[in-house]
Design an enzyme around this catalytic site. Structure first.
Site, PDB file in Angstrom:
ATOM      1  N   ASN A  71      -9.997   6.515  11.927  1.00  0.00           N
ATOM      2  CA  ASN A  71      -9.282   7.670  12.473  1.00  0.00           C
ATOM      3  C   ASN A  71      -9.069   8.700  11.369  1.00  0.00           C
ATOM      4  OD1 ASN A  71      -7.909   9.028  14.670  1.00  0.00           O
ATOM      5  ND2 ASN A  71      -6.031   8.635  13.539  1.00  0.00           N
ATOM      6  N   ARG A 108     -15.120   5.991  20.379  1.00  0.00           N
ATOM      7  CA  ARG A 108     -15.774   5.296  21.491  1.00  0.00           C
ATOM      8  C   ARG A 108     -15.654   6.106  22.786  1.00  0.00           C
ATOM      9  NH1 ARG A 108     -12.506  -0.099  20.106  1.00  0.00           N
ATOM     10  NH2 ARG A 108     -10.966   1.577  19.928  1.00  0.00           N
ATOM     11  N   ASP A 142     -10.395   8.795  19.818  1.00  0.00           N
ATOM     12  CA  ASP A 142     -11.148   7.544  19.718  1.00  0.00           C
ATOM     13  C   ASP A 142     -12.639   7.845  19.865  1.00  0.00           C
ATOM     14  OD1 ASP A 142     -12.457   5.061  20.270  1.00  0.00           O
ATOM     15  OD2 ASP A 142     -10.534   4.193  20.865  1.00  0.00           O
ATOM     16  N   HIS A 193     -15.847   6.390   4.212  1.00  0.00           N
ATOM     17  CA  HIS A 193     -14.798   5.669   4.942  1.00  0.00           C
ATOM     18  C   HIS A 193     -14.540   6.426   6.238  1.00  0.00           C
ATOM     19  CE1 HIS A 193     -10.870   3.340   5.068  1.00  0.00           C
ATOM     20  NE2 HIS A 193     -10.666   4.284   5.980  1.00  0.00           N
ATOM     21  N   ARG A 242       0.854  -1.183   0.000  1.00  0.00           N
ATOM     22  CA  ARG A 242       0.000   0.000   0.000  1.00  0.00           C
ATOM     23  C   ARG A 242       0.894   1.237   0.000  1.00  0.00           C
ATOM     24  NH1 ARG A 242      -3.106   2.980   4.907  1.00  0.00           N
ATOM     25  NH2 ARG A 242      -4.277   4.459   3.650  1.00  0.00           N
ATOM     26  N   GLU A 273     -18.167   0.906  10.096  1.00  0.00           N
ATOM     27  CA  GLU A 273     -18.619  -0.482  10.205  1.00  0.00           C
ATOM     28  C   GLU A 273     -19.205  -0.810  11.573  1.00  0.00           C
ATOM     29  OE1 GLU A 273     -15.277  -2.982   9.225  1.00  0.00           O
ATOM     30  OE2 GLU A 273     -14.767  -1.727   7.503  1.00  0.00           O
ATOM     31  N   ILE A 324     -15.150   3.187  12.305  1.00  0.00           N
ATOM     32  CA  ILE A 324     -16.369   3.828  12.805  1.00  0.00           C
ATOM     33  C   ILE A 324     -17.553   3.482  11.909  1.00  0.00           C
ATOM     34  CG2 ILE A 324     -17.478   6.040  13.321  1.00  0.00           C
ATOM     35  CD1 ILE A 324     -14.652   7.183  13.816  1.00  0.00           C
ATOM     36  N   ASP A 335      -3.270   4.614  -2.955  1.00  0.00           N
ATOM     37  CA  ASP A 335      -4.525   5.144  -2.417  1.00  0.00           C
ATOM     38  C   ASP A 335      -5.151   6.185  -3.335  1.00  0.00           C
ATOM     39  OD1 ASP A 335      -4.429   3.618  -0.152  1.00  0.00           O
ATOM     40  OD2 ASP A 335      -4.463   5.297   1.249  1.00  0.00           O
ATOM     41  N   GLU A 362      -8.940  -3.611   1.982  1.00  0.00           N
ATOM     42  CA  GLU A 362      -7.888  -3.077   1.123  1.00  0.00           C
ATOM     43  C   GLU A 362      -6.810  -4.116   0.854  1.00  0.00           C
ATOM     44  OE1 GLU A 362      -7.387   1.425   2.575  1.00  0.00           O
ATOM     45  OE2 GLU A 362      -7.961   0.026   4.157  1.00  0.00           O
TER      46      GLU A 362
END
Length: 399
Positions: free
Chosen positions: A210, A286, A284, A207, A89, A335, A333, A147, A385
């Site tokens: 982070n 969460r 984060d 997408h 990648r 998903e 996030i 990318d 990916e």
């Protein structure tokens, strides 16, 4: 049959996945962290098991050797010779790479390094991974997957910035986008799930990890995307600002002690902003949501700003394509966070999109989460990916 490794090399990490191809079976996956330290950690997951060790790993070449030796030690492969291909990648391909390419010369690696100007946090590390594999496995098929490649179909009206022309012609300042491999994968998977040719679909892919980006995909091609000249542009992210008025930069340089060098700007905008900067708590989601539920005002503001920016981009891309058939959520996030998806989509009743609560909150969730009657379908598709990279290795190996 062949065994192909997909690689995502960071400045101090090496994330990998080993595939049996063309079956597309994952044989093992892992992560090497803290490269360059005496207490680096190598973790391998295989057959429902996990093996981890802490050891000194001085550089990426040493990391690759540890990776391969671990595969042999765990009896996943018998020898290095079983590895027939590796795909890397790479974040930025600029205008030079509009598709994946064989690493068949030193010039390819040098070009990846030169393009670090467009992705200073990523390309040099990506190149280090390429060189490490070339040193240890010089004869296997080596491929770079960019990318930015998926976004090279954007029309000029979308990728140009309203700066004097010379900065485009002489300095290549334009929108390049990122996360293209992820957007490509989930767009094609959405077409399969909806049982429609991708050439006939208008999709908005979201997408959310982070790093966060959205793409307008019309007929299977990227026609606009939120990230810009670098992955710093676009919507608010975990630690990145996203878009903001450029006049903020000289103002802060004149009026604070924090913005004195280009490196200061890069550090604060890339690493200290976004959810982290506003919440003063975490990048984060969460933790942001937990703090929001507990009444933390900064966390609540960060949460609402994050949603606000995504809503605006979805609306804009629906207008750009003169309609949309489906909205696709992916990445950490996208998903896993049913509440975020619900908060975003409640703003699009007017578009004919909805979410069925039971479908949205199911874990794990995959596929359509909107009602059968919805004019605009909403989907959740885990990105892959690594699989796209492995497929490109196989495709280029046979050319």
């Amino acid at each position: 049959m062949s065994k192909t490794i997909s690689i995502n090399a960071g400045s101090s990490s090496l994330k990998w996945q080993l595939y049996l191809m063309p079956e597309e079976k994952v044989l093992a996956k892992g992560l090497i962290e803290r490269i360059g330290k005496d207490d680096a950690i190598s973790t391998v997951k295989f057959n429902g098991q996990e093996a981890s060790e802490t050891l000194a790993i001085k550089d990426h070449t040493a990391a690759v050797k540890i990776l391969l030796d671990d595969l042999i030690h765990l009896d996943i492969i018998k020898s290095y010779d079983e590895i027939t291909g590796v795909g890397h990648r790479v974040v930025a391909g600029g205008t030079y790479f509009n598709e994946s390419a064989l690493v068949d010369s030193e010039e390819v690696i040098k070009k990846v390094e030169e393009l670090a100007l467009l992705a200073p946090l990523h390309n040099k590390a990506n190149a280090a991974g390429i060189r490490a594999f070339k040193k240890i496995l010089p004869d296997i098929t080596s491929v770079v997957v960019f990318d930015t490649a998926f976004h090279t179909t954007m029309p000029e009206v979308a990728y140009r910035y309203p700066l004097p022309n010379k900065y485009f012609t002489e300095n290549q300042v334009r929108k390049y986008g990122a996360h293209g491999t992820s957007h490509y994968y989930v767009a094609h998977e959405a077409a399969k799930i909806l049982e429609k040719p991708i050439e006939k679909l208008k999709l908005i892919t979201v997408h959310m990890g982070n790093g966060v980006s959205l793409t307008a995909v019309d007929g299977g091609k990227s026609v606009d995307t939120s990230m810009g000249f670098t992955p710093l542009g676009g919507v608010m992210m975990g630690t990145r600002t996203g878009d903001l008025d450029p006049a903020v930069i000289p103002y802060l340089m004149d009026n604070t002690e924090d913005f004195k060098t280009p490196e200061d700007i890069r550090r604060i905008f890339n690493n200290e902003s976004g959810l982290l900067g506003i919440s003063e708590l975490s990048n984060d989601m969460r933790e942001i949501e937990a703090a929001t539920a507990a009444g933390n005002k900064n966390a609540t503001l960060a949460y609402n700003m994050f949603i606000d920016r995504i809503i605006k981009h979805i609306g804009a891309y629906a207008a750009v394509m003169n309609g949309v058939d489906a909205i696709v959520f992916t990445a950490g996030i996208g998903e896993n966070d049913a509440h975020i998806r619900s908060e975003i989509m409640k703003h699009f009743d007017w578009l004919g999109a909805d979410i069925v609560t039971e479908k949205n909150e199911k874990r794990p969730v995959y596929g359509v989460i909107s009602s059968n009657a919805a004019k605009v379908k909403v989907l959740v598709i885990p990105t892959d990916e690594e699989l796209v990279i492995a497929r490109d290795v196989e495709r280029l190996k046979t050319k």
